[in-house]
Design an enzyme around this catalytic site. Sequence first.
Site, PDB file in Angstrom:
ATOM      1  N   LEU A  74     -36.294  89.832 -33.712  1.00 59.14           N
ATOM      2  CA  LEU A  74     -37.389  90.800 -33.832  1.00 59.14           C
ATOM      3  C   LEU A  74     -38.510  90.388 -32.895  1.00 59.14           C
ATOM      4  CD1 LEU A  74     -37.763  91.145 -37.715  1.00 59.14           C
ATOM      5  CD2 LEU A  74     -37.264  93.006 -36.122  1.00 59.14           C
ATOM      6  N   HIS A  75     -38.955  91.296 -32.063  1.00 62.29           N
ATOM      7  CA  HIS A  75     -40.122  90.967 -31.239  1.00 62.29           C
ATOM      8  C   HIS A  75     -40.945  92.182 -30.821  1.00 62.29           C
ATOM      9  CE1 HIS A  75     -37.502  92.267 -28.007  1.00 62.29           C
ATOM     10  NE2 HIS A  75     -38.568  92.360 -27.234  1.00 62.29           N
TER      11      HIS A  75
END
Length: 386
Positions: free
Chosen positions: A208-209
């Site tokens: 996740l980013h």
Amino acid sequence: MTPFRLLFVVGARPNFMKVAPILRKLRGEASLFQWRLVHTGQHYDAAMSDVFFQQLGIPKPDDHLGVGSGSHAQQTAAIMAAFEPLVLDWRPDLVVVVGDVNSTIACALVAAKLRTRVAHVEAGLRSFDRDMPEEINRLLTDQLSDLLFTTEESALTNLSAEGIAPEKIHFVGNVMIDTLLTHLDGARARGVPAQYGLTPGGYAVLTLHRPSNVDDDRAFERLMTALAEIARDATLVFPVHPRTRPVISRSAVAASLIGDGRLQLLDPLGYLDFLGLMSDSRAAITDSGGIQEETTVLGIPCLTMRENTERPVTISHGTNRLVGTDPDRIVAGWREVRDQHGPARVPPLWDGHAASRIVEVLRREAGERDGAPVADRTAALHEVAS
Ligand code: UD1
């Protein structure tokens, strides 16, 4: 004949696997091409950058702009200011940019203003969501480009709708998949799951980013509640992007999952370790673009925690499923792939030969330059420089 000069730009982690196969194909073409590699320094940590150069056999950059982090305007402007003198000095025939990061648009814009031709690798992808900074980078880069190398058929439709002339567009396939196929056996041989105490098929890889998922504590906690459900079935292994670190440290759900061993945090992994980990996983859960493509070729289910994708072929042909950010939808998506997932088809031209097709087009470009009035372009450069 003077060699055709190519100036390649990389800046951020997802760029490295895209240039690697093209540079490899250019070896042995020294009589026709001369090339230079610029690293903008958008990503600068060893784990986000250096390890990719080593593992993918990318030569050390000829120029490192060292721009680092900042707001979008600061980062883009810093790259532009540092890149312009290189173009003026080295005078490439073509600047080659890849992907959709700030380095891509910054260098394409500099080149276009200096009347230097631009090639964009991975052109034409559209999420139709301008809340994503990458969408703005894609739209503008494609408008500025003279050669547009596309990975999937949707790109031609998108580019045509934006008025891009069809003769500029070359459907070549996916260079990321060239890199994946080159390194898959070596990556699997590293025995990565065992290094982390994991059993093949018993864990899911989480990444996740995206700012919309990780810059806001409440949005992140909603995702974590869904992930807590999934973690009942499979350990979650989470190589953490630097942007995501702070929000995890503030998350109560993450703390509890880490406490009972169902969520395992790792530092960002190098290319081979990540590929090895992903290839033996039960599923990938992600908001990344590239992972949607890689899982499609690996035949591993992918749950994408976004409302849209710029890579629709990963859904029509591949293993990708958009589950958005609503916890119920995410859990429902997981249950479907956990219980059953059908065979995937590999999209057209994702066959490991995209870089060869690109180099073939570049050869034609080089041939055309020698029949074309290059003097006009050189004159424009002189004008700007004086
Ligand atoms: C960028 C790209 C995104 C890509 C992602 C992959 C843009 C607009 N976004 O997002 O498309 O999917 O890279 O990683 O270009 N940081 C470090 N070390 C690093 C790099 C970044 O600590 O080596 C930190 C910085 O403090 C920065 C944050 O991570 O504030 C975000 O970095 P940035 O390059 O701005 O964007 P990404 O979120 O990585």
